[in-house]
Design an enzyme around this catalytic site. Structure first.
Site, PDB file in Angstrom:
ATOM      1  N   ASP A  34      51.047  32.780  36.666  1.00 38.70           N
ATOM      2  CA  ASP A  34      50.627  32.542  38.044  1.00 38.70           C
ATOM      3  C   ASP A  34      51.199  31.204  38.500  1.00 38.70           C
ATOM      4  O   ASP A  34      51.192  30.233  37.735  1.00 38.70           O
ATOM      5  CB  ASP A  34      49.093  32.541  38.117  1.00 38.70           C
ATOM      6  CG  ASP A  34      48.576  32.613  39.534  1.00 38.70           C
ATOM      7  OD1 ASP A  34      48.805  31.652  40.306  1.00 38.70           O
ATOM      8  OD2 ASP A  34      47.928  33.611  39.867  1.00 38.70           O
ATOM      9  N   HIS A 101      46.917  43.816  40.577  1.00 37.67           N
ATOM     10  CA  HIS A 101      47.259  42.875  39.515  1.00 37.67           C
ATOM     11  C   HIS A 101      45.993  42.416  38.803  1.00 37.67           C
ATOM     12  O   HIS A 101      44.924  42.320  39.398  1.00 37.67           O
ATOM     13  CB  HIS A 101      48.051  41.675  40.042  1.00 37.67           C
ATOM     14  CG  HIS A 101      47.433  40.947  41.190  1.00 37.67           C
ATOM     15  ND1 HIS A 101      47.389  41.460  42.468  1.00 37.67           N
ATOM     16  CD2 HIS A 101      46.831  39.735  41.253  1.00 37.67           C
ATOM     17  CE1 HIS A 101      46.796  40.586  43.272  1.00 37.67           C
ATOM     18  NE2 HIS A 101      46.435  39.531  42.552  1.00 37.67           N
ATOM     19  N   HIS A 103      44.419  39.351  36.552  1.00 32.65           N
ATOM     20  CA  HIS A 103      44.525  37.956  36.147  1.00 32.65           C
ATOM     21  C   HIS A 103      44.006  37.847  34.711  1.00 32.65           C
ATOM     22  O   HIS A 103      42.882  38.282  34.428  1.00 32.65           O
ATOM     23  CB  HIS A 103      43.656  37.048  37.028  1.00 32.65           C
ATOM     24  CG  HIS A 103      44.050  37.023  38.464  1.00 32.65           C
ATOM     25  ND1 HIS A 103      44.781  35.993  39.009  1.00 32.65           N
ATOM     26  CD2 HIS A 103      43.805  37.895  39.475  1.00 32.65           C
ATOM     27  CE1 HIS A 103      44.966  36.231  40.302  1.00 32.65           C
ATOM     28  NE2 HIS A 103      44.381  37.378  40.604  1.00 32.65           N
TER      29      HIS A 103
END
Length: 115
Positions: A34, A101, A103
């Site tokens: 990220d 997505h 994390h």
């Protein structure tokens, strides 16, 4: 916020049009760091195909995303100390890129609710 596959940031990363620090890749998934990490380990795992939200994934692809997320946790060394998997879905759920997505967060104690 991206709503279409043509403007999708993550589709462009998959296509190699936008650089990313890739940490894992399979035939169906891609994992990359990220750019605004919220923990020492903060990696995004995405399906390579465009799917808008987690509920759009079929069970097989959802399992592949989760398997890649666990593999990332192992390779990042947080699988034994603990890690968190987060899917933000929809605007009210905090999703800002509309390509599903996951994390992968770890590397420190994570409070709940997240801060």
């Amino acid at each position: 916020m991206t709503d279409s596959v043509n403007d999708c940031l993550f589709c462009r990363i998959v296509a190699g049009e936008i650089p990313a620090t890739v940490v894992a890749e399979t035939d169906t998934t891609l994992a990359f760091r990220d750019i605004d990490p919220k923990a020492p380990t903060h990696v995004l795992v995405i399906p390579k195909e465009h799917h808008r939200a987690v509920g759009d994934l079929d069970p097989v692809l959802a399992g592949q995303v989760l398997a890649t997320a666990h593999q990332v946790a192992k390779s990042e060394g947080v699988d034994e100390t603990g890690y968190r998997l987060v899917f933000n879905t929809g605007r009210d759920g905090g999703q800002t890129v509309f390509h599903v997505h996951c994390h992968v967060l770890g590397g420190r104690g994570l409070s709940w609710p997240p801060g």
